[in-house]
Design a protein around this motif. Structure first.
Motif, PDB file in Angstrom:
ATOM      1  N   VAL A 119       0.851  -1.188   0.000  1.00 50.30           N
ATOM      2  CA  VAL A 119       0.000   0.000   0.000  1.00 50.30           C
ATOM      3  C   VAL A 119       0.889   1.241   0.000  1.00 50.30           C
ATOM      4  O   VAL A 119       2.075   1.171   0.339  1.00 50.30           O
ATOM      5  N   GLN A 120       0.298   2.363  -0.368  1.00 44.82           N
ATOM      6  CA  GLN A 120       1.033   3.626  -0.372  1.00 44.82           C
ATOM      7  C   GLN A 120       0.865   4.329   0.960  1.00 44.82           C
ATOM      8  O   GLN A 120      -0.245   4.449   1.482  1.00 44.82           O
ATOM      9  N   GLN A 121       1.972   4.797   1.514  1.00 48.26           N
ATOM     10  CA  GLN A 121       1.953   5.626   2.716  1.00 48.26           C
ATOM     11  C   GLN A 121       2.794   6.863   2.425  1.00 48.26           C
ATOM     12  O   GLN A 121       4.023   6.808   2.457  1.00 48.26           O
ATOM     13  N   GLY A 122       2.112   7.963   2.090  1.00 52.20           N
ATOM     14  CA  GLY A 122       2.827   9.162   1.693  1.00 52.20           C
ATOM     15  C   GLY A 122       3.592   8.906   0.410  1.00 52.20           C
ATOM     16  O   GLY A 122       3.019   8.478  -0.585  1.00 52.20           O
ATOM     17  N   ASP A 123       4.902   9.133   0.441  1.00 49.19           N
ATOM     18  CA  ASP A 123       5.724   8.860  -0.739  1.00 49.19           C
ATOM     19  C   ASP A 123       6.457   7.529  -0.609  1.00 49.19           C
ATOM     20  O   ASP A 123       7.443   7.276  -1.284  1.00 49.19           O
ATOM     21  N   GLN A 124       5.951   6.675   0.285  1.00 49.48           N
ATOM     22  CA  GLN A 124       6.590   5.386   0.540  1.00 49.48           C
ATOM     23  C   GLN A 124       5.700   4.215   0.107  1.00 49.48           C
ATOM     24  O   GLN A 124       4.465   4.294   0.122  1.00 49.48           O
ATOM     25  N   ASP A 125       6.377   3.145  -0.270  1.00 48.94           N
ATOM     26  CA  ASP A 125       5.732   1.868  -0.598  1.00 48.94           C
ATOM     27  C   ASP A 125       5.885   0.974   0.632  1.00 48.94           C
ATOM     28  O   ASP A 125       7.000   0.613   1.015  1.00 48.94           O
ATOM     29  N   LEU A 126       4.755   0.623   1.250  1.00 47.59           N
ATOM     30  CA  LEU A 126       4.771  -0.206   2.453  1.00 47.59           C
ATOM     31  C   LEU A 126       4.357  -1.628   2.099  1.00 47.59           C
ATOM     32  O   LEU A 126       3.275  -1.856   1.552  1.00 47.59           O
ATOM     33  N   CYS A 127       5.232  -2.594   2.403  1.00 40.38           N
ATOM     34  CA  CYS A 127       4.872  -4.004   2.252  1.00 40.38           C
ATOM     35  C   CYS A 127       4.052  -4.394   3.481  1.00 40.38           C
ATOM     36  O   CYS A 127       4.582  -4.483   4.590  1.00 40.38           O
ATOM     37  N   LEU A 128       2.765  -4.624   3.252  1.00 41.44           N
ATOM     38  CA  LEU A 128       1.868  -4.871   4.370  1.00 41.44           C
ATOM     39  C   LEU A 128       1.815  -6.349   4.745  1.00 41.44           C
ATOM     40  O   LEU A 128       1.782  -6.707   5.922  1.00 41.44           O
ATOM     41  N   PHE A 129       1.824  -7.218   3.732  1.00 41.68           N
ATOM     42  CA  PHE A 129       1.777  -8.666   3.961  1.00 41.68           C
ATOM     43  C   PHE A 129       2.752  -9.346   3.000  1.00 41.68           C
ATOM     44  O   PHE A 129       2.968  -8.881   1.890  1.00 41.68           O
ATOM     45  N   ARG A 130       3.289 -10.480   3.437  1.00 40.61           N
ATOM     46  CA  ARG A 130       4.305 -11.155   2.636  1.00 40.61           C
ATOM     47  C   ARG A 130       4.278 -12.650   2.931  1.00 40.61           C
ATOM     48  O   ARG A 130       4.065 -13.085   4.068  1.00 40.61           O
ATOM     49  N   ALA A 131       4.482 -13.464   1.874  1.00 43.52           N
ATOM     50  CA  ALA A 131       4.650 -14.908   2.021  1.00 43.52           C
ATOM     51  C   ALA A 131       5.830 -15.312   1.144  1.00 43.52           C
ATOM     52  O   ALA A 131       5.893 -14.944  -0.033  1.00 43.52           O
ATOM     53  N   ASP A 132       6.785 -16.029   1.706  1.00 42.50           N
ATOM     54  CA  ASP A 132       8.035 -16.348   1.010  1.00 42.50           C
ATOM     55  C   ASP A 132       7.936 -17.574   0.120  1.00 42.50           C
ATOM     56  O   ASP A 132       7.229 -18.545   0.423  1.00 42.50           O
ATOM     57  N   SER A 133       8.705 -17.533  -0.960  1.00 36.92           N
ATOM     58  CA  SER A 133       8.890 -18.691  -1.828  1.00 36.92           C
ATOM     59  C   SER A 133       9.650 -19.779  -1.072  1.00 36.92           C
ATOM     60  O   SER A 133      10.504 -19.477  -0.235  1.00 36.92           O
ATOM     61  N   PRO A 134       9.375 -21.046  -1.377  1.00 38.64           N
ATOM     62  CA  PRO A 134      10.161 -22.120  -0.747  1.00 38.64           C
ATOM     63  C   PRO A 134      11.560 -22.246  -1.348  1.00 38.64           C
ATOM     64  O   PRO A 134      12.406 -22.956  -0.786  1.00 38.64           O
ATOM     65  N   HIS A 135      11.825 -21.555  -2.471  1.00 41.91           N
ATOM     66  CA  HIS A 135      13.151 -21.600  -3.078  1.00 41.91           C
ATOM     67  C   HIS A 135      14.169 -20.859  -2.209  1.00 41.91           C
ATOM     68  O   HIS A 135      13.849 -19.860  -1.557  1.00 41.91           O
ATOM     69  N   THR A 136      15.383 -21.325  -2.223  1.00 43.74           N
ATOM     70  CA  THR A 136      16.457 -20.654  -1.485  1.00 43.74           C
ATOM     71  C   THR A 136      16.775 -19.304  -2.103  1.00 43.74           C
ATOM     72  O   THR A 136      16.999 -18.308  -1.391  1.00 43.74           O
ATOM     73  N   VAL A 137      16.807 -19.252  -3.441  1.00 43.86           N
ATOM     74  CA  VAL A 137      17.107 -18.001  -4.148  1.00 43.86           C
ATOM     75  C   VAL A 137      15.809 -17.229  -4.340  1.00 43.86           C
ATOM     76  O   VAL A 137      14.905 -17.661  -5.067  1.00 43.86           O
ATOM     77  N   ARG A 138      15.708 -16.092  -3.673  1.00 47.48           N
ATOM     78  CA  ARG A 138      14.505 -15.256  -3.746  1.00 47.48           C
ATOM     79  C   ARG A 138      14.863 -13.866  -3.253  1.00 47.48           C
ATOM     80  O   ARG A 138      15.935 -13.653  -2.683  1.00 47.48           O
ATOM     81  N   ASP A 139      13.959 -12.910  -3.470  1.00 47.55           N
ATOM     82  CA  ASP A 139      14.204 -11.586  -2.893  1.00 47.55           C
ATOM     83  C   ASP A 139      13.811 -11.632  -1.418  1.00 47.55           C
ATOM     84  O   ASP A 139      13.091 -12.537  -0.982  1.00 47.55           O
ATOM     85  N   HIS A 140      14.282 -10.676  -0.653  1.00 48.95           N
ATOM     86  CA  HIS A 140      14.123 -10.764   0.798  1.00 48.95           C
ATOM     87  C   HIS A 140      13.349  -9.592   1.389  1.00 48.95           C
ATOM     88  O   HIS A 140      13.642  -9.122   2.488  1.00 48.95           O
ATOM     89  N   THR A 141      12.330  -9.138   0.678  1.00 50.28           N
ATOM     90  CA  THR A 141      11.419  -8.136   1.234  1.00 50.28           C
ATOM     91  C   THR A 141      10.667  -8.753   2.415  1.00 50.28           C
ATOM     92  O   THR A 141      10.342  -9.948   2.404  1.00 50.28           O
ATOM     93  N   ARG A 142      10.384  -7.922   3.420  1.00 47.68           N
ATOM     94  CA  ARG A 142       9.660  -8.393   4.597  1.00 47.68           C
ATOM     95  C   ARG A 142       8.451  -7.509   4.841  1.00 47.68           C
ATOM     96  O   ARG A 142       8.438  -6.330   4.487  1.00 47.68           O
TER      97      ARG A 142
END
Length: 244
Positions: A119-142
């Protein structure tokens, strides 16, 4: 004896297994109303639901008695006050996380890639919810991470819907397709597929994203993300617009 309609009513096509036909017919009348179609005439309701006017009138009488429909002085019909009450009860019955978190988890199960909701918060992008891939190689947003809108792919989609001309030419393309597939735009060798999720007032509720290494990007991911965004929109009480 009334003649049988050549085309069956919509309620028959969408009837609930083991349900009550008259309830299905009444619900089809309520579903005929939409943004841009807030008031409808008897003829419009009959045409939209493919029912006889006489049947529609009887059903409307019951719906009006329950305050689910109201009749204007000009004879047109609109949704009644009971719909607003039910919407308030529905909205209070869950948090957005109860809808979004299972959806992104299902997307991970389907694609085996990381999914998130922003979601947008001001001029920022807020990651509100996240579910990780089971792969070892992935991005690490939280969940809880915040980054400038201009520095994320999800932020580009959020900006596209922030104003009628948000995001320039690319923003216009995003609004037309309700989808952005980006490969290496922000981080080399990292791809993202982002689709908007809409609120009941047609405003943007947030964006749903699938992030993955470019080498694992496949054509089937984009429709899967957009289908899930449509599903979440419907669960939140919104209506997903058609792509142009």
């Amino acid at each position: 004896m009334p003649r049988k309609a050549l085309v069956p009513p919509l309620s028959e096509q969408r009837a609930a297994p083991g349900g009550v036909a008259s309830v299905d017919r009444a619900l089809s009348l309520l579903n005929a109303f939409a943004l841009g179609r807030e008031t409808l005439t008897l003829s419009e309701l009959a045409e939209s639901t493919r029912q006889y006017k006489s049947t529609v009138l009887r059903l409307l009488a019951s719906l009006e008695n329950a305050n689910l429909v109201r009749r204007h002085v000009d004879g047109r019909f609109a949704l009644g006050s009971a719909v607003a009450r039910l919407n308030a009860v529905y909205s209070a019955s869950f948090s957005i996380g109860e809808v979004v978190q299972p959806a992104i988890q299902e997307l991970v199960t389907l694609t085996r890639e990381s999914a998130s909701f922003h979601v947008q918060q001001g001029d920022q992008d807020l990651c509100l919810f996240r579910a990780d891939s089971p792969h070892t190689v992935r991005d690490h947003t939280r969940a809880g991470d915040m980054r400038p809108l201009a520095r994320t792919v999800t932020g580009k989609v959020l900006l596209a819907y922030a104003s009628p001309k948000g995001g320039g030419v690319r923003g216009a393309r995003i609004r037309a397709q309700h989808l952005l597939v980006a490969d290496g735009d922000i981080v080399p060798e990292l791809a993202a597929i982002v689709a908007p999720v809409f609120a009941p007032d047609r405003g943007l509720a947030g964006v749903l994203a699938l992030t993955l290494p470019s080498v694992r990007l496949v054509a089937s991911h984009a429709p899967a993300v957009q289908l899930m965004a449509r599903h979440v929109t419907q669960q939140l009480g919104g209506a997903y617009p058609d792509s142009k």
